[in-house]
Write a protein that holds these residues in place. Structure first.
Motif, mmCIF file in Angstrom:
data_model
loop_
_atom_site.group_PDB
_atom_site.id
_atom_site.type_symbol
_atom_site.label_atom_id
_atom_site.label_comp_id
_atom_site.label_asym_id
_atom_site.label_seq_id
_atom_site.Cartn_x
_atom_site.Cartn_y
_atom_site.Cartn_z
ATOM 1 N N SER A 168 6.105 47.377 30.079
ATOM 2 C CA SER A 168 5.564 46.981 28.774
ATOM 3 C C SER A 168 5.960 46.211 27.610
ATOM 4 N N HIS A 169 7.253 45.481 27.981
ATOM 5 C CA HIS A 169 8.028 44.611 27.104
ATOM 6 C C HIS A 169 7.241 43.127 27.576
ATOM 7 N N THR A 170 7.571 42.250 26.466
ATOM 8 C CA THR A 170 7.323 40.873 26.956
ATOM 9 C C THR A 170 8.930 40.067 26.859
ATOM 10 N N LYS A 171 9.591 40.652 26.243
ATOM 11 C CA LYS A 171 10.972 40.037 26.803
ATOM 12 C C LYS A 171 12.024 40.672 27.470
ATOM 13 N N GLY A 172 12.541 40.466 28.581
ATOM 14 C CA GLY A 172 13.466 41.029 29.023
ATOM 15 C C GLY A 172 14.960 40.548 29.039
ATOM 16 N N SER A 173 15.736 41.115 29.701
ATOM 17 C CA SER A 173 17.387 40.919 29.556
ATOM 18 C C SER A 173 17.944 40.122 30.637
ATOM 19 N N VAL A 174 18.996 39.308 30.233
ATOM 20 C CA VAL A 174 19.965 38.584 31.197
ATOM 21 C C VAL A 174 21.339 39.195 30.805
ATOM 22 N N PHE A 175 21.766 39.650 32.070
ATOM 23 C CA PHE A 175 23.192 40.180 32.203
ATOM 24 C C PHE A 175 23.823 39.954 33.414
ATOM 25 N N TRP A 176 25.313 40.209 33.395
ATOM 26 C CA TRP A 176 26.041 40.047 34.636
ATOM 27 C C TRP A 176 27.122 41.313 34.910
ATOM 28 N N ASN A 177 26.989 41.715 36.269
ATOM 29 C CA ASN A 177 27.795 42.823 36.550
ATOM 30 C C ASN A 177 29.008 42.289 37.398
ATOM 31 N N TYR A 178 30.105 43.081 37.083
ATOM 32 C CA TYR A 178 31.289 42.937 37.945
ATOM 33 C C TYR A 178 31.677 44.052 38.691
ATOM 34 N N GLU A 179 31.680 44.068 39.982
ATOM 35 C CA GLU A 179 32.015 45.137 40.629
ATOM 36 C C GLU A 179 33.377 45.357 41.055
ATOM 37 N N ILE A 180 34.143 46.398 40.772
ATOM 38 C CA ILE A 180 35.715 46.467 41.074
ATOM 39 C C ILE A 180 35.792 46.408 42.582
ATOM 40 N N ASN A 181 37.015 45.610 42.856
ATOM 41 C CA ASN A 181 37.485 45.808 44.155
ATOM 42 C C ASN A 181 38.387 46.994 44.467
ATOM 43 N N THR A 182 37.649 48.082 44.869
ATOM 44 C CA THR A 182 38.329 49.235 44.577
ATOM 45 C C THR A 182 39.605 49.514 45.545
ATOM 46 N N GLU A 183 40.765 49.984 45.073
ATOM 47 C CA GLU A 183 42.054 50.608 45.526
ATOM 48 C C GLU A 183 41.622 51.630 46.469
ATOM 49 N N GLY A 184 42.306 51.471 47.734
ATOM 50 C CA GLY A 184 42.123 52.672 48.814
ATOM 51 C C GLY A 184 40.854 52.599 49.260
ATOM 52 N N ASP A 185 40.095 53.958 49.408
ATOM 53 C CA ASP A 185 38.649 53.684 49.997
ATOM 54 C C ASP A 185 37.580 53.353 48.962
ATOM 55 N N ASN A 186 36.452 52.681 49.006
ATOM 56 C CA ASN A 186 35.439 52.244 48.510
ATOM 57 C C ASN A 186 34.597 53.369 47.557
ATOM 58 N N ILE A 187 34.847 54.696 47.900
ATOM 59 C CA ILE A 187 33.847 55.629 46.981
ATOM 60 C C ILE A 187 33.838 55.712 45.544
ATOM 61 N N GLY A 188 34.860 55.370 44.772
ATOM 62 C CA GLY A 188 34.806 55.206 43.540
ATOM 63 C C GLY A 188 34.235 53.956 42.975
ATOM 64 N N ARG A 189 33.846 52.988 43.739
ATOM 65 C CA ARG A 189 33.580 51.814 43.215
ATOM 66 C C ARG A 189 32.368 51.814 41.947
ATOM 67 N N PHE A 190 32.635 50.807 40.946
ATOM 68 C CA PHE A 190 31.675 50.881 39.839
ATOM 69 C C PHE A 190 31.354 49.252 39.461
ATOM 70 N N ASP A 191 30.207 49.247 39.030
ATOM 71 C CA ASP A 191 29.880 47.905 38.146
ATOM 72 C C ASP A 191 30.076 48.035 36.794
ATOM 73 N N TYR A 192 30.699 46.993 36.109
ATOM 74 C CA TYR A 192 30.676 46.774 34.789
ATOM 75 C C TYR A 192 29.714 45.959 34.245
ATOM 76 N N SER A 193 28.866 46.230 33.470
ATOM 77 C CA SER A 193 27.970 45.218 33.061
ATOM 78 C C SER A 193 28.142 44.588 31.606
ATOM 79 N N THR A 194 27.873 43.359 31.565
ATOM 80 C CA THR A 194 27.890 42.660 30.157
ATOM 81 C C THR A 194 26.690 41.857 29.876
ATOM 82 N N ALA A 195 26.114 41.980 28.597
ATOM 83 C CA ALA A 195 24.809 41.421 28.251
ATOM 84 C C ALA A 195 25.205 39.789 27.939
#
Length: 345
Positions: A168-195
């Motif tokens: 329903s919006h006219t304007k959208g967002s541009v942002f970028w995500n950084y995904e951590i290079n997880t230590e050990g296995d990759n179960i706990g990986r996450f993205d940190y997002s910046t507008a």
């Protein structure tokens, strides 16, 4: 006798005119046919296509993109005398082994480590994002238009540049995500997002059909903007520009982690990943140092039915295109190559 000669000359003149008209007609036909034979390929618009391969939303793969197109997925559109390369992909199709998201997206053939680096630019406009999905899911209604992808270890993504717009919006967002290079296995990986302009990845609806507030400084569908990704000596420099918007820049190390301990995990991550097994891990101290990476560019559709509950009409691509379950991105300019010394301010 004079009359006979006049008659003969008249007949000859008529025949000559007829032959000449036929010749002119043939010439016109030939010219028309030659005009129709002229075709513009994506490699004519963006001449760096020899440096990429592509995966399309129906599973089509191609290593040689010079004079290549794929109808309905990767082709050229001309708008107001400007040629644009179109990347189009449904919410549900055939994708890669590591993702649930379809894409019509190029992958850089040359690979590099962050210490060596590289540079990617693009000038584009997003023409469509999915209009079906669940507003509480962060990936709904979004498409990735450029990224850096690791090709070893966990194969995580140190950069994903997004465009996202709620229906329903006219304007959208541009942002970028950084995904951590997880230590050990990759179960706990996450993205940190910046507008960049508008919201970041974490801003979602209160329920499936109620959307957050529209961003005041957002980017509309069809509105041009540009990005530059310059990885130089292990540091990533990002630059975003668009007419009528503030130019935004960022600097991020790819060889020294900001998220190497539990106390470094941002509140945004704790909120976004609160109810998931994935998320909440820590990154190795050297982040992506020494790890092989490469650029990607195009339309990497994030609105898959598994995570966003988008409507995909049994996977029928034609019906998805007809009913808004697709992403479409147009590029008019782009480059890829060696990194450059960042401009000092």
């Amino acid at each position: 006798m004079k009359k006979s000669l006049f008659t003969i000359f008249t007949v000859l003149a008529l025949v000559a005119c007829k032959d000449n008209a036929k010749t002119n007609s043939d010439t016109t036909t030939d010219t028309t046919e030659k005009t129709e034979e002229i075709k513009t390929y994506p490699s004519d618009v963006l001449p760096f296509m020899n440096k990429w391969s592509i995966l399309c939303g129906d599973g089509t793969k191609e290593e040689n993109l010079v004079n290549f197109e794929h109808e309905g997925f990767f082709y050229v559109e001309n708008e107001n005398s400007t040629d644009w390369v179109v990347y189009k992909t449904p919410n549900s199709g055939i994708t890669s082994r590591t993702s649930s998201n379809t894409r019509t997206e190029m992958g850089q053939k040359k690979h590099w480590i962050p210490e060596e680096g590289g540079k990617l630019t693009g000038t584009l406009k997003v023409q469509h994002v999915s209009t079906t999905g669940d507003a509480t899911k962060a990936s709904s209604y979004s498409v990735v238009i450029g990224q850096i992808h690791s090709d070893e270890g966990h194969e995580n993504e140190p950069l994903k540049i997004y465009y996202k717009k709620f229906p329903s919006h006219t304007k959208g967002s541009v942002f970028w995500n950084y995904e951590i290079n997880t230590e050990g296995d990759n179960i706990g990986r996450f993205d940190y997002s910046t507008a960049v302009w508008g919201h970041d990845f974490s801003v979602v609806g209160t329920d499936a059909t109620n959307y957050p507030e529209e961003p005041e400084n957002g980017i509309a569908l069809g509105e041009e903007f540009s990005y530059e990704v310059n990885v130089h000596k292990g540091i990533m420099y990002l630059n975003f520009t668009s007419e009528g918007h503030e130019t935004i820049t960022f600097t991020k190390s790819l060889i020294e982690s900001e998220f190497a301990t539990r106390k470094d995990i941002p509140e945004q991550v704790k909120t976004v990943y609160a109810n998931r097994e994935k998320g909440g891990g820590v990154e190795r101290k050297t982040a992506y140092a020494g790890e092989i990476n490469y650029f990607k560019q195009g339309a990497y559709n994030q609105a898959n039915p598994k995570s966003t509950k988008s409507e995909v009409y049994g996977g029928d691509i034609v019906k998805q295109y007809e009913n808004g379950s697709y992403a479409e991105v147009w590029f008019k300019d782009a480059t890829v190559g060696e990194s450059t010394e960042p401009t000092k301010k």
